[in-house]
Each structure stands twice: as structure tokens, then as C-alpha cells.
Design an enzyme around this catalytic site. Structure first.
Site, PDB file in Angstrom:
ATOM      1  CE  LYS A  85      -1.956   2.936   2.055  1.00  0.00           C
ATOM      2  NZ  LYS A  85      -1.811   4.383   1.718  1.00  0.00           N
ATOM      3  N   GLY A 134       6.215   5.457   8.429  1.00  0.00           N
ATOM      4  CA  GLY A 134       5.361   6.643   8.444  1.00  0.00           C
ATOM      5  C   GLY A 134       5.427   7.316   9.796  1.00  0.00           C
ATOM      6  CB  THR A 172       5.495   8.313  16.098  1.00  0.00           C
ATOM      7  OG1 THR A 172       6.868   8.349  15.699  1.00  0.00           O
ATOM      8  CG2 THR A 172       5.397   7.649  17.467  1.00  0.00           C
ATOM      9  CD  GLU A 173      -1.881  10.567  14.912  1.00  0.00           C
ATOM     10  OE1 GLU A 173      -1.227  11.363  14.209  1.00  0.00           O
ATOM     11  OE2 GLU A 173      -3.116  10.621  15.051  1.00  0.00           O
ATOM     12  CB  ILE A 174      -0.151   6.003  11.357  1.00  0.00           C
ATOM     13  CG1 ILE A 174      -0.915   7.293  11.050  1.00  0.00           C
ATOM     14  CG2 ILE A 174      -0.800   4.832  10.607  1.00  0.00           C
ATOM     15  CD1 ILE A 174      -2.399   7.263  11.315  1.00  0.00           C
ATOM     16  CD  GLU A 222      12.819   1.707  10.239  1.00  0.00           C
ATOM     17  OE1 GLU A 222      13.183   2.791  10.764  1.00  0.00           O
ATOM     18  OE2 GLU A 222      13.329   0.618  10.504  1.00  0.00           O
ATOM     19  CB  CYS A 234      12.353   9.173   9.170  1.00  0.00           C
ATOM     20  SG  CYS A 234      13.165   8.017   8.081  1.00  0.00           S
ATOM     21  CD  GLU A 286       9.301  13.078  11.892  1.00  0.00           C
ATOM     22  OE1 GLU A 286       8.195  12.522  11.995  1.00  0.00           O
ATOM     23  OE2 GLU A 286      10.306  12.511  11.423  1.00  0.00           O
TER      24      GLU A 286
END
Ligand code: NAD
Ligand code: MN
Length: 482
Positions: free
Chosen positions: A176, A229, A231-233, A251, A285, A386
Site C-alpha cells: 500500500k 510513516g 509515530t502516531e499511525i 520505521e 525521518c 518532528e
């Protein structure tokens, strides 16, 4: 370029198919603000179809012998190189990144397939002298269908980082790509077919994270999720994957630091520190978005850095001379602009940049001049969160201990750089900083051949090198009694 590239469908089982719903997502060219291409938007039923197809080829794909699997991955690498220019142009236009960088990243993707082609017939199990009468064997078995979720900042490179080791270890994949940047991934999937990789082994389902991504996360036949992607997701991915104990590697974000000591070679450090945060317009990142400078050289370093920031060539991504292109979108730019306003409110000094170009043709795109803040303090939000844009904040320090403490004042722990001529100190600090990756006297820390990944909120598991192979295989132990 890419005339007639009006719509792009999903890639499932070797076929290009529209989404069942008939829905498409319009992609916006970040350099002009114009819609330029429509991409099929997968939903749960499309993802299900892709996963089913992948599951069906699971067994034949793992049985492809090691020489043939190596050859297939090498052939794909060759096709990537043969298509370097069109792939780079597609990536540059889609992401808004300078064409020269896009070429490097396409080459990196080819290098990655070559590297993992090479491991197929070299990585195996062991015999182990167990304390029992008999023979103990280990095998490295494929996990099964791998769900790969990629970000928009380095689409083709990060896709290759995930797809190449997954295929090398005998797994089929459903990828995806990020909603905004599915184009090179789709092309890569087509090239895989051209290379002779069987249909269904490498499927690509573009779509929204909350729809297609979520469906992949929840599909019972997906055994492993590799996610890059936010950190939240990432946290959501891990929680959701726990429901059926899918394997997970993550990551995630970073807020890495440059530590510049007074004995550093400033001629070397100034431009490299700049590129350690401004590469890909800061949407990286690994971006070293904090700059810790020892007080004796603080003013001089910032003076020189300001001059170099102001001399950067910001321009259309496809121009050969462009050093900094656009951000991924005007929404991302707005997010970054909010941080620039916040930094000023928090009391940091904006030395340069942080402005939206108003001259044509830059006025139409998601451009932003790189911003340099001085006199930030470690706890300011601009020094903690970030930003994912071209923003660097400088913080002075006196002692080595203080520098390490500031560097570690972060929820993240991905990367960083130390600038000093004292190798003893460099190594001492490199060990003391809580990150997965560090570099000394360079701003570069990603090497295909070595493990890459973060600690703390920067992620779990490693990509690249041989280390990632553990994340795309299961050890199986077999004991034969005498
Ligand atoms: P994101 O985490 O939302 O998206 C990353 C990927 O996950 C995309 O493919 C997205 O479609 C997918 N996704 C989103 N929601 C999902 C869900 N519920 N289930 C499954 N998949 C889902 O990142 P973003 O919104 O594109 O960017 C936001 C921020 O993330 C950036 O500003 C940056 O801080 C960070 N980021 C980090 C990296 C990195 O390399 N570590 C890359 C991109 C973004
Ligand atoms: Mn998001």
C-alpha cells in the site's frame, strides 16, 4: 513525459484493475498545484482480492529455487536501471524532489534488489549441537503474505527496502503506497512482472491509509506488516496487529541531532550539516533537525550556515540545477509554516528563511525557503516535535555531558551526527546517544548493507542489511532423534 498517463489502476495478480468502487484519487503536482493523474483508490474488497491472490501464490513462490529467485531479483534490478530516467522523472514530479536526487534514489532501489538477490542462496539455517541424541536443524521459513505500508518521502527507495528482502525470503507482498505517491511503486510492480516474477507475488493497492491501509492491517491472511510513516499511525498499526498477532516492524519519526564540537572541521561540517536536514526538503525521518553547537564556535557556525542557506537554489523539481524542490503538498507546507510561527512565539530567533516564494513559477507550487532558528532551547516544541520540513533549530552547549543529555531529551531515537576531530570522544558519544543509527563527520547514515532503524518512538525492528531478514522469516527448528 508520461503522455497518456491519465489514469492508473491497481496491480493485483499481474492485472491492472480499477477499484471495485470505480473510485479514483487525483494526484496534485506539487510544483504547479494542478491535478495531473488519477489513481484507482483501493477499498477493503480490493485489498481482500490482492491478499487472496498473494496467498494463492505463497506456496509456489517459496518453492522457486534459490538460483531462479536470485535471477528474478537481478533481472528486476536491471530493468530498474534501464528505466532509470522515466522512473526518476515520475518520482521527481510526484514528490516534488530534485531530479538529481530522484535518480540517486532509483539507483538505490536497483542496488537494493541486487543486494537481496545476493542473499537468497547464502542465507540458510544451521545444525545445532543440542544436548540430546539426534540431529537438530534450523530453517528460515517465509512468514506468508506481507503487508507493506510505505510513506511519501522516498517512495521507490523505501518500497524497494521492503519488497526486496520480503521476496528474497520467499514471501509474496501486498504493497500500500502512500496515497500521494503510488506511481513509482506501480511501475515497479509492472517491471517485476516483466522480469518474470510470477503474477500475484508483488501486488500494489494504492488508496487511503484509513481505508486500504486499514484493510491490510486487519486482513487475517496477512501475517506481517512492515510500516514506515508517522509515530502516531505506527502505534495504531502495532495495536491493531496485536489482535491477530501479526508480526510488525515500524520505521517512524525522528528528531535527530547534529553535535558540533569546537574542534570540528567547520569547512566540512557546515555544508554537510545543512544537507543533513535539508535533503528532500527536510522530509526525511533521518533529518538532523536539531543542531547542537559548542559555544566557542556557535556564532561562527551559524553565520556560515546562514550564508549557505541563503545561497541554495530552490526551483522546479525537474530542473537539473535545482537543489531544493517543493514539499509534498501545500498542506504539508502549512503544517511547517505553523511550526515556524510557533518557533518565533516560543522565543527562538529566525535567522533566515521560512518564507513562501512569490516569484513565478515558484508561486504556484508548495515551495518554502529553508528556515534556520538560533537560540532554541531543548524543550521548545520546535526542538521536540518532528516538523518534517526544511527547518533547523540551533541550541548552544558547553560540555560533552550536556550535549549528550540534550540529544537524549527526545521521545525519538533514530539517527544523528557527531562532528569532532577527537575520535575517542566521537565513539564515546556515539555509544551514549540513544538512537539506532549514528554517523561521525558525515550527515549520511543509511547503508543498504547495514541495519537501519530506530529506538524509542522511532520504531521497532530494523530495515536493510542482513538484520531485516529476521523480520521476513520465521526460524523453524526440526529435531531428528537418532
Ligand atoms: P502517515 O503515518 O499517516 O502515513 C504513512 C503511511 O501509512 C501511508 O501509506 C498512509 O496512507 C498509511 N496509513 C495512514 N493511516 C493508516 C491506517 N489507519 N492504517 C494503515 N495505514 C495507514 O504519515 P503522513 O500522514 O503521510 O505524514 C505525516 C507525518 O508522518 C509527517 O509529517 C512525518 O512526521 C511522518 N512521516 C515519517 C516518515 C518516515 O520516513 N519515518 C515518512 C512519512 C511521514
Ligand atoms: Mn496521515
Amino acid at each position: 513525459m508520461t503522455q497518456g498517463f491519465v489514469t492508473q489502476d491497481l496491480l493485483i495478480g499481474g492485472d491492472r484493475l480499477p477499484a471495485d468502487s470505480g473510485q479514483y484519487t487525483e494526484l496534485i503536482d506539487p510544483a504547479t498545484g494542478d491535478a495531473w493523474i488519477k489513481v484507482a483508490a483501493a477499498a477493503a474488497d480490493d485489498v481482500d482480492r490482492a491478499v487472496q491472490v498473494a496467498d494463492q501464490v505463497r506456496s509456489p513462490w517459496r518453492r522457486v529455487n534459490s538460483r531462479d529467485r536470485t535471477q528474478l531479483l537481478l533481472k528486476l534490478a536491471t530493468l530498474i536501471r534501464e528505466n532509470l530516467e522515466p522512473l526518476a522523472q515520475l518520482e521527481s514530479r510526484n514528490v516534488g524532489k530534485p531530479i538529481r536526487d530522484a535518480r540517486d534514489e532509483v539507483n538505490l532501489a536497483a542496488d537494493c534488489f541486487e543486494y537481496y538477490a545476493g542473499v537468497v542462496n547464502k542465507i540458510g539455517g544451521q545444525t545445532t549441537p543440542v544436548a540430546a541424541a539426534g540431529t537438530h536443524l534450523t530453517f528460515r521459513e517465509p512468514i506468508g503474505v506481507c503487508g507493506l505500508i510505505a510513506p511519501w518521502n522516498f517512495p521507490i527507495a523505501i518500497t524497494a527496502w521492503k519488497v526486496a528482502p520480503a521476496l528474497a525470503m520467499g514471501n509474496p507482498v501486498v504493497l500500500k503506497p502512500a496515497t500521494q505517491t503510488p506511481l513509482t511503486a506501480l511501475r515497479l510492480g509492472e517491471l517485476a512482472l516483466e522480469a518474470g516474477i510470477p503474477p500475484g507475488v508483488f501486488n500494489v493497492v494504492p488508496g487511503a491509509g484509513s481505508v486500504a491501509g486499514e484493510a491490510l492491517l486487519r486482513h487475517p491472511l496477512v501475517r506481517k506488516i512492515s510500516f514506515t510513516g508517522s509515530t502516531e499511525i505506527g502505534m495504531h498499526v502495532m495495536r491493531t496487529a496485536a489482535d491477530d498477532l501479526k508480526r510488525v516492524t515500524l520505521e517512524l519519526g525522528g528528531k535527530s541531532a547534529n553535535l558540533v564540537f569546537a574542534d570540528a572541521d567547520l569547512d566540512l561540517a557546515v555544508p554537510k550539516v545543512m544537507w543533513s536536514v535539508l535533503g528532500n526538503a527536510g522530509q526525511d525521518c533521518c533529518a538532523r533537525s536539531r543542531l547542537l553547537i559548542q559555544r566557542p564556535v556557535y556564532d561562527e557556525f551559524l553565520h556560515r550556515l546562514t550564508q549557505q542557506f541563503q545561497a541554495l537554489r530552490i526551483g522546479p523539481p525537474l530542473d537539473e540545477s535545482t537543489e531544493i524542490g517543493t514539499l509534498i503538498s501545500t498542506q504539508q507546507r502549512d503544517r511547517v509554516l505553523d511550526y515556524i510561527t510557533l518557533g518565533q512565539q516560543e522565543g527562538a530567533t529566525l535567522l533566515c528563511g521560512g518564507t513562501v516564494p512569490t516569484e513565478s513559477p515558484l508561486d504556484r507550487g508548495a515551495y518554502l525557503t529553508p528556515a534556520l532558528f538560533a537560540h532554541a532551547t531543548p524543550n521548545m516544541r520546535i526542538a521536540q516535535e518532528e516538523i518534517f520540513g526544511p527547518v533547523l533549530c540551533a541550541i548552544p552547549f558547553d560540555t560533552e555531558e550536556e550535549a549528550v543529555a540534550i540529544a537524549n531529551t527526545s521521545l525519538y531515537g533514530l539517527s544523528g551526527s557527531i562532528w569532532t576531530r577527537d575520535i575517542g570522544r566521537a565513539l564515546r558519544i556515539a555509544r551514549a546517544i540513544e538512537t539506532g543509527v549514528l554517523s561521525i563527520n558525515t550527515g549520511h547514515s543509511v547503508h543498504l548493507e547495514a541495519p537501519f532503524g530506530g529506538v524509542k518512538h522511532s520504531g521497532i525492528g530494523r530495515e536493510l542489511g542482513l538484520a531485516v531478514l529476521d523480520h521476513y522469516s520465521e526460524w523453524k527448528s526440526i529435531f531428528i532423534a537418532e
